[in-house]
Design a protein around this motif. Structure first.
Motif, PDB file in Angstrom:
ATOM      1  N   LEU A   1      37.875  46.136  37.325  1.00  0.00           N
ATOM      2  CA  LEU A   1      36.778  45.911  38.266  1.00  0.00           C
ATOM      3  C   LEU A   1      37.350  45.187  39.464  1.00  0.00           C
ATOM      4  CD1 LEU A   1      33.923  44.741  35.852  1.00  0.00           C
ATOM      5  CD2 LEU A   1      34.564  47.046  36.553  1.00  0.00           C
ATOM      6  N   LEU A   2      37.310  45.832  40.618  1.00  0.00           N
ATOM      7  CA  LEU A   2      37.936  45.292  41.821  1.00  0.00           C
ATOM      8  C   LEU A   2      36.905  44.974  42.885  1.00  0.00           C
ATOM      9  CD1 LEU A   2      40.989  47.717  42.263  1.00  0.00           C
ATOM     10  CD2 LEU A   2      40.874  45.576  40.973  1.00  0.00           C
ATOM     11  N   GLY A   3      37.247  44.013  43.736  1.00  0.00           N
ATOM     12  CA  GLY A   3      36.479  43.756  44.950  1.00  0.00           C
ATOM     13  C   GLY A   3      37.325  44.167  46.137  1.00  0.00           C
ATOM     14  N   MET A   4      36.747  44.066  47.319  1.00  0.00           N
ATOM     15  CA  MET A   4      37.512  44.341  48.540  1.00  0.00           C
ATOM     16  C   MET A   4      37.070  43.352  49.609  1.00  0.00           C
ATOM     17  SD  MET A   4      37.682  47.683  50.997  1.00  0.00           S
ATOM     18  CE  MET A   4      35.935  47.641  51.330  1.00  0.00           C
ATOM     19  N   GLY A   5      38.030  42.616  50.185  1.00  0.00           N
ATOM     20  CA  GLY A   5      37.699  41.679  51.257  1.00  0.00           C
ATOM     21  C   GLY A   5      37.461  42.406  52.565  1.00  0.00           C
ATOM     22  N   PRO A   6      36.917  41.697  53.564  1.00  0.00           N
ATOM     23  CA  PRO A   6      36.615  42.325  54.854  1.00  0.00           C
ATOM     24  C   PRO A   6      37.856  42.814  55.599  1.00  0.00           C
ATOM     25  CG  PRO A   6      35.805  40.045  54.766  1.00  0.00           C
ATOM     26  CD  PRO A   6      36.507  40.306  53.479  1.00  0.00           C
ATOM     27  N   ASP A   7      39.037  42.365  55.178  1.00  0.00           N
ATOM     28  CA  ASP A   7      40.292  42.836  55.788  1.00  0.00           C
ATOM     29  C   ASP A   7      40.907  43.988  54.996  1.00  0.00           C
ATOM     30  OD1 ASP A   7      40.923  41.460  53.511  1.00  0.00           O
ATOM     31  OD2 ASP A   7      42.406  40.129  54.429  1.00  0.00           O
ATOM     32  N   GLY A   8      40.168  44.488  53.981  1.00  0.00           N
ATOM     33  CA  GLY A   8      40.669  45.605  53.181  1.00  0.00           C
ATOM     34  C   GLY A   8      41.571  45.177  52.045  1.00  0.00           C
ATOM     35  N   HIS A   9      41.672  43.853  51.781  1.00  0.00           N
ATOM     36  CA  HIS A   9      42.510  43.453  50.645  1.00  0.00           C
ATOM     37  C   HIS A   9      41.771  43.701  49.341  1.00  0.00           C
ATOM     38  CE1 HIS A   9      40.458  39.410  50.348  1.00  0.00           C
ATOM     39  NE2 HIS A   9      40.902  39.466  49.104  1.00  0.00           N
ATOM     40  N   THR A  10      42.558  43.978  48.310  1.00  0.00           N
ATOM     41  CA  THR A  10      41.997  44.048  46.966  1.00  0.00           C
ATOM     42  C   THR A  10      42.983  43.356  46.045  1.00  0.00           C
ATOM     43  OG1 THR A  10      40.981  45.465  45.293  1.00  0.00           O
ATOM     44  CG2 THR A  10      42.992  46.311  46.348  1.00  0.00           C
ATOM     45  N   CYS A  11      42.509  42.896  44.860  1.00  0.00           N
ATOM     46  CA  CYS A  11      43.285  41.937  44.071  1.00  0.00           C
ATOM     47  C   CYS A  11      43.722  40.849  45.067  1.00  0.00           C
ATOM     48  CB  CYS A  11      44.478  42.597  43.390  1.00  0.00           C
ATOM     49  SG  CYS A  11      44.041  43.945  42.275  1.00  0.00           S
ATOM     50  N   SER A  12      44.991  40.467  45.103  1.00  0.00           N
ATOM     51  CA  SER A  12      45.473  39.603  46.191  1.00  0.00           C
ATOM     52  C   SER A  12      46.511  40.358  46.996  1.00  0.00           C
ATOM     53  CB  SER A  12      46.024  38.281  45.646  1.00  0.00           C
ATOM     54  OG  SER A  12      44.955  37.405  45.332  1.00  0.00           O
ATOM     55  N   LEU A  13      46.254  41.637  47.219  1.00  0.00           N
ATOM     56  CA  LEU A  13      47.122  42.478  48.043  1.00  0.00           C
ATOM     57  C   LEU A  13      46.530  42.516  49.446  1.00  0.00           C
ATOM     58  CD1 LEU A  13      47.551  45.316  45.418  1.00  0.00           C
ATOM     59  CD2 LEU A  13      49.227  43.558  46.013  1.00  0.00           C
ATOM     60  N   PHE A  14      47.055  41.631  50.288  1.00  0.00           N
ATOM     61  CA  PHE A  14      46.534  41.496  51.651  1.00  0.00           C
ATOM     62  C   PHE A  14      47.363  42.351  52.603  1.00  0.00           C
ATOM     63  CE2 PHE A  14      45.189  37.749  49.420  1.00  0.00           C
ATOM     64  CZ  PHE A  14      43.927  37.484  49.930  1.00  0.00           C
ATOM     65  N   PRO A  15      46.725  42.910  53.663  1.00  0.00           N
ATOM     66  CA  PRO A  15      47.520  43.655  54.636  1.00  0.00           C
ATOM     67  C   PRO A  15      48.445  42.731  55.413  1.00  0.00           C
ATOM     68  CG  PRO A  15      45.168  43.642  55.243  1.00  0.00           C
ATOM     69  CD  PRO A  15      45.292  42.885  53.966  1.00  0.00           C
ATOM     70  N   ASP A  16      49.711  43.107  55.511  1.00  0.00           N
ATOM     71  CA  ASP A  16      50.702  42.366  56.312  1.00  0.00           C
ATOM     72  C   ASP A  16      50.717  40.872  56.010  1.00  0.00           C
ATOM     73  OD1 ASP A  16      51.265  44.741  57.652  1.00  0.00           O
ATOM     74  OD2 ASP A  16      49.575  44.394  59.017  1.00  0.00           O
ATOM     75  N   HIS A  17      50.722  40.522  54.753  1.00  0.00           N
ATOM     76  CA  HIS A  17      50.626  39.111  54.401  1.00  0.00           C
ATOM     77  C   HIS A  17      51.589  38.806  53.262  1.00  0.00           C
ATOM     78  CE1 HIS A  17      48.760  35.356  52.999  1.00  0.00           C
ATOM     79  NE2 HIS A  17      48.202  35.311  54.180  1.00  0.00           N
ATOM     80  N   PRO A  18      52.396  37.739  53.363  1.00  0.00           N
ATOM     81  CA  PRO A  18      53.286  37.404  52.248  1.00  0.00           C
ATOM     82  C   PRO A  18      52.484  36.813  51.084  1.00  0.00           C
ATOM     83  CG  PRO A  18      53.472  35.760  53.976  1.00  0.00           C
ATOM     84  CD  PRO A  18      52.499  36.799  54.475  1.00  0.00           C
ATOM     85  N   LEU A  19      52.826  37.190  49.870  1.00  0.00           N
ATOM     86  CA  LEU A  19      52.121  36.667  48.698  1.00  0.00           C
ATOM     87  C   LEU A  19      52.760  35.337  48.329  1.00  0.00           C
ATOM     88  CD1 LEU A  19      51.815  39.880  46.529  1.00  0.00           C
ATOM     89  CD2 LEU A  19      49.999  38.675  47.734  1.00  0.00           C
ATOM     90  N   LEU A  20      52.148  34.236  48.744  1.00  0.00           N
ATOM     91  CA  LEU A  20      52.775  32.943  48.505  1.00  0.00           C
ATOM     92  C   LEU A  20      52.128  32.170  47.370  1.00  0.00           C
ATOM     93  CD1 LEU A  20      53.414  31.811  52.193  1.00  0.00           C
ATOM     94  CD2 LEU A  20      55.012  32.828  50.569  1.00  0.00           C
TER      95      LEU A  20
END
Ligand SMILES: O=C1O[C@H](COP(=O)(O)O)[C@@H](O)[C@H](O)[C@H]1O
Length: 199
Positions: free
Chosen positions: A102-121
């Motif tokens: 079951l996934l959500g989607m943030g307003p920037d199109g991220h899902t899980c913690s997979l963000f666009p152009d963002h380092p996973l810190l």
């Protein structure tokens, strides 16, 4: 993938019971072959929907459910809040195959913690090989703030594909359960089920 289904509900009040019915039906299917039902859960707005609707499913037996988290804030494995213990069950050295995510989607199109152009810190997250190996993936996306990104993810747009648009289970089902405000800009094929319809 066996075809994407975009299902639109008037509001979260109607979406919630259908989501609970979908979870319960896929649990029944997985358990009918013996073993367990492995369910991956996201955070965000999904938590309150599930917290309200799952306990309302008549005679729901979760004793054979194996719950994992699609993403989580980073804490040490020794922390009682760690999800590591749950994932140890999948310690096969191969990509785990969840029965349902079951996934959500943030307003920037991220899902899980997979963000666009963002380092996973400071997050831990499932990544696409695991997400796309699942038997059934269900996005739950509600509210007017999601309308522009939902259109971009489902119908395409300028620039590279957003993380949520890269979710395409290789052999499983893909559902998008959305409400009317989130679906406001969509023009592609959608379903509008009547009250009580099963997904
Ligand atoms: O940051 C996160 O956000 C997404 C989307 O949450 P929502 O409240 O906009 O539905 C969520 O799926 C993810 O688990 C969480 O880490």
């Amino acid at each position: 993938m066996s075809g994407r289904r975009v299902v639109v509900f008037p509001s979260v009040a109607e979406l919630g019971p259908s989501l609970a019915q979908l979870v319960s039906s896929r649990a029944e299917k997985a358990l009918s072959t013996g073993g367990s039902f492995s369910l991956g859960l996201s955070g965000g707005s999904l938590v309150s929907i599930l917290g309200k609707e799952l306990p309302a499913v008549p005679s729901l037996d979760c004793s054979k459910w194996l719950i994992g988290f699609c993403d989580e804030r980073l804490v040490p494995f020794s922390d009682p809040e760690s999800t590591y213990g749950l994932y140890k069950a999948f310690n096969t050295g191969e990509i785990p195959v969840f029965d349902m995510l079951l996934l959500g989607m943030g307003p920037d199109g991220h899902t899980c913690s997979l963000f666009p152009d963002h380092p996973l810190l400071q997050r831990v997250t499932m990544t696409l090989p695991t997400v796309n190996a699942a038997q059934c993936v269900v996005f739950v996306s509600t509210g007017g703030s999601k309308a522009p990104v939902l259109k971009q993810v489902l119908e395409g747009g300028e620039g590279p594909a957003l993380p949520a648009a890269l979710v395409a289970p290789r052999q499983g089902e893909l559902f998008w359960l959305v409400d009317e405000p989130a679906a406001a800009s969509l023009t592609s094929q959608m379903e509008r089920p009547g009250p009580g319809a099963k997904l």
